[in-house]
Scaffold this active site. Structure first.
Site, mmCIF file in Angstrom:
data_model
loop_
_atom_site.group_PDB
_atom_site.id
_atom_site.type_symbol
_atom_site.label_atom_id
_atom_site.label_comp_id
_atom_site.label_asym_id
_atom_site.label_seq_id
_atom_site.Cartn_x
_atom_site.Cartn_y
_atom_site.Cartn_z
ATOM 1 N N ASP A 10 -57.370 92.995 -6.169
ATOM 2 C CA ASP A 10 -58.672 93.442 -5.607
ATOM 3 C C ASP A 10 -58.930 94.561 -6.489
ATOM 4 O O ASP A 10 -59.148 95.779 -6.090
ATOM 5 C CB ASP A 10 -58.173 93.917 -4.252
ATOM 6 C CG ASP A 10 -56.977 95.237 -4.307
ATOM 7 O OD1 ASP A 10 -56.545 95.169 -5.002
ATOM 8 O OD2 ASP A 10 -57.114 96.000 -3.518
ATOM 9 N N ASP A 15 -55.579 97.090 -10.986
ATOM 10 C CA ASP A 15 -55.414 95.623 -11.049
ATOM 11 C C ASP A 15 -56.001 95.206 -12.363
ATOM 12 O O ASP A 15 -55.691 94.376 -12.814
ATOM 13 C CB ASP A 15 -56.539 95.002 -9.742
ATOM 14 C CG ASP A 15 -55.844 95.632 -8.380
ATOM 15 O OD1 ASP A 15 -55.408 94.919 -7.857
ATOM 16 O OD2 ASP A 15 -56.500 96.641 -8.000
ATOM 17 N N ASN A 39 -59.468 97.200 -2.250
ATOM 18 C CA ASN A 39 -59.930 98.740 -2.583
ATOM 19 C C ASN A 39 -61.482 98.591 -2.371
ATOM 20 O O ASN A 39 -61.978 99.746 -2.380
ATOM 21 C CB ASN A 39 -59.626 98.602 -4.118
ATOM 22 C CG ASN A 39 -58.092 98.806 -4.492
ATOM 23 O OD1 ASN A 39 -57.395 99.584 -3.784
ATOM 24 N ND2 ASN A 39 -57.893 98.164 -5.523
ATOM 25 N N THR A 124 -51.437 91.750 -6.202
ATOM 26 C CA THR A 124 -51.598 93.414 -6.208
ATOM 27 C C THR A 124 -52.510 93.677 -5.354
ATOM 28 O O THR A 124 -53.371 94.921 -5.661
ATOM 29 C CB THR A 124 -52.031 93.463 -7.833
ATOM 30 O OG1 THR A 124 -53.379 92.643 -8.174
ATOM 31 C CG2 THR A 124 -51.042 92.931 -8.813
ATOM 32 N N PHE A 164 -50.871 101.389 0.734
ATOM 33 C CA PHE A 164 -52.072 100.706 1.066
ATOM 34 C C PHE A 164 -52.124 99.272 1.109
ATOM 35 O O PHE A 164 -52.511 98.652 2.229
ATOM 36 C CB PHE A 164 -53.209 101.356 -0.075
ATOM 37 C CG PHE A 164 -54.683 100.512 0.191
ATOM 38 C CD1 PHE A 164 -55.500 100.975 1.155
ATOM 39 C CD2 PHE A 164 -54.993 99.377 -0.594
ATOM 40 C CE1 PHE A 164 -56.555 100.347 1.579
ATOM 41 C CE2 PHE A 164 -56.365 98.938 -0.338
ATOM 42 C CZ PHE A 164 -57.006 99.325 0.698
ATOM 43 N N ASN A 165 -51.535 98.454 0.390
ATOM 44 C CA ASN A 165 -51.766 97.130 0.169
ATOM 45 C C ASN A 165 -51.149 96.253 1.448
ATOM 46 O O ASN A 165 -51.564 95.376 2.041
ATOM 47 C CB ASN A 165 -50.937 96.357 -1.091
ATOM 48 C CG ASN A 165 -51.894 96.872 -2.331
ATOM 49 O OD1 ASN A 165 -53.072 96.916 -2.192
ATOM 50 N ND2 ASN A 165 -51.302 96.544 -3.594
ATOM 51 N N HIS A 239 -49.376 101.431 -10.855
ATOM 52 C CA HIS A 239 -48.962 100.504 -9.741
ATOM 53 C C HIS A 239 -49.087 98.910 -10.203
ATOM 54 O O HIS A 239 -47.897 98.478 -10.570
ATOM 55 C CB HIS A 239 -49.769 100.596 -8.480
ATOM 56 C CG HIS A 239 -49.885 102.000 -7.953
ATOM 57 N ND1 HIS A 239 -48.831 102.660 -7.400
ATOM 58 C CD2 HIS A 239 -50.833 102.500 -7.863
ATOM 59 C CE1 HIS A 239 -49.287 103.675 -7.004
ATOM 60 N NE2 HIS A 239 -50.433 103.960 -7.103
ATOM 61 N N ASP A 240 -50.087 98.323 -9.957
ATOM 62 C CA ASP A 240 -50.300 96.854 -10.324
ATOM 63 C C ASP A 240 -49.772 96.324 -11.477
ATOM 64 O O ASP A 240 -49.377 95.193 -11.841
ATOM 65 C CB ASP A 240 -51.794 96.507 -10.010
ATOM 66 C CG ASP A 240 -52.219 97.051 -8.699
ATOM 67 O OD1 ASP A 240 -51.388 96.999 -7.644
ATOM 68 O OD2 ASP A 240 -53.463 96.868 -8.461
HETATM 69 C C1 BDR Z 1 -52.071 99.781 -4.448
HETATM 70 O O1 BDR Z 1 -53.416 100.272 -3.717
HETATM 71 C C2 BDR Z 1 -54.711 100.137 -4.567
HETATM 72 O O2 BDR Z 1 -55.068 101.304 -4.435
HETATM 73 C C3 BDR Z 1 -54.113 99.817 -5.883
HETATM 74 O O3 BDR Z 1 -54.758 99.017 -6.882
HETATM 75 C C4 BDR Z 1 -52.705 99.199 -5.668
HETATM 76 O O4 BDR Z 1 -52.577 97.688 -5.691
HETATM 77 C C5 BDR Z 1 -51.366 101.141 -4.431
HETATM 78 O O5 BDR Z 1 -50.862 101.453 -3.327
HETATM 79 CA CA CA Z 2 -54.636 96.657 -6.329
#
Ligand code: BDR
Ligand code: CA
Length: 309
Positions: A10, A15, A39, A124, A164-165, A239-240
């Site tokens: 996303d 990403d 996102n 991701t 979040f994801n 993160h990703d």
């Molecule tokens: C995740 O949430 C999104 O904001 C980032 O792309 C990542 O995949 C981190 O919590």
């Molecule tokens: Ca992401």
């Protein structure tokens, strides 16, 4: 033999950098890119994927627009972290091509079915497309080598304890974690070790190529929102990108075999990954969970990759 991967994402600053890292790796073959709402709304994340596709010079790889909504809940996006476009910061030209006419989940199904070798799905964003693919065609499981996920952790960034994801589509995450496939989870515990510090940003700034320049702009925006939202003064976490780094260099990662259950009902705990680090539930192991990153090795890999452009 190259590792065959499908990137379900996303974009999203991190990403985007994950695609940048993947596209230049001779040991990876990207079979397709599917996008999901997360996102930002689906049209935006798909446009963003196409912009990065052009930037890194990918060719003949299907980009398929996937789910515009979570499986059962209302969509929520993350403009406070990624801006209104989902990829605010750098200037990009309009994408040179469009997305394919297949839904992202169907692209995943087709690519997995057609592959002569088991495929790794690197996810991701929210797990909606992956859950849809597994629901529509459970037989594809036979040709999935592994699902590598960025999501979850033992603390949260969207609620006090949900990441979040996973929070964005907990029912999808549950479907995937319950699939009995080999699953590796890069949660916040390990992704917060990959901080793009000033020192790292200086190194990237000193690489003078168009991709490095975009990465610098992406990190500048990301650093700003992480400071504003989470008081991260040292820099933003990538993160990703860890999912792709893991596909290339698993030795950089210390993982723990655990059971992870996804909370889909709690009043305060919706979207939580209940990571059983001590094995208290005696539930079967269903995931490898990232606990420690070789930080120096990770940034070495990143700088080498960006320098190749
Ligand atoms: C995740 O949430 C999104 O904001 C980032 O792309 C990542 O995949 C981190 O919590
Ligand atoms: Ca992401």
């Amino acid at each position: 033999m190259r590792k065959k991967i499908i990137m379900d994402c996303d974009p999203g600053h991190d990403d985007a950098i994950a695609i940048i890292l993947a596209a230049v790796q001779p040991q990876l073959e990207i079979l397709g890119i599917s996008t999901v709402s997360g996102n930002a709304e689906i049209e935006k994340t798909t446009e963003n994927a196409l912009k990065i596709y052009d930037l890194v010079g990918l060719n003949n790889i299907e980009v398929a627009k996937g789910a515009s909504e979570p499986l059962v809940r209302l969509r929520e996006t993350a403009p406070s972290i990624h801006g209104e476009s989902g990829l605010d910061g750098p200037e990009f030209p309009e994408p040179s091509r469009s997305w394919s006419d297949k839904h992202g989940s169907d692209m995943i199904i087709n690519k997995v079915k057609q592959s002569e070798k088991p495929v790794t799905i690197v996810a991701t964003g929210p797990l909606t497309n992956v859950a849809l693919a597994l629901t529509k065609r459970p037989e594809i499981k036979e040709n999935i080598a592994e699902i590598v996920i960025m999501g979850g952790g033992t603390f949260g960034n969207w609620t006090p304890i949900a990441e979040f994801n996973i929070w964005a589509d907990p029912e999808a995450a549950k479907k995937v974690l319950d699939s009995e496939l080999p699953i590796t989870v890069m949660g916040l515990d390990i992704t917060h070790q990959a901080i793009a510090t000033q020192e790292v940003i200086k190194q990237i700034d000193s690489i003078d190529n168009p991709v490095a320049n975009i990465v610098s702009d992406l990190l500048a925006f990301f650093a700003h929102t992480y400071k504003e939202s989470f008081n991260f003064n040292d820099g933003p976490p990538l993160h990703d990108v860890l999912t792709i780094a893991y596909c290339i260099a698993p030795d950089l990662f210390t993982l723990k075999d655990v059971n992870i259950s996804i909370e889909t009902k709690g009043e305060y705990t919706l979207g939580t990954t209940c990571v059983d680090l001590l094995g208290v539930t005696k539930k079967p192991i269903n995931a490898k969970f990232g606990v420690e990153l070789d930080v120096e090795g990770f940034w070495k890999l990143m700088i080498e990759a960006i320098s190749k452009y």
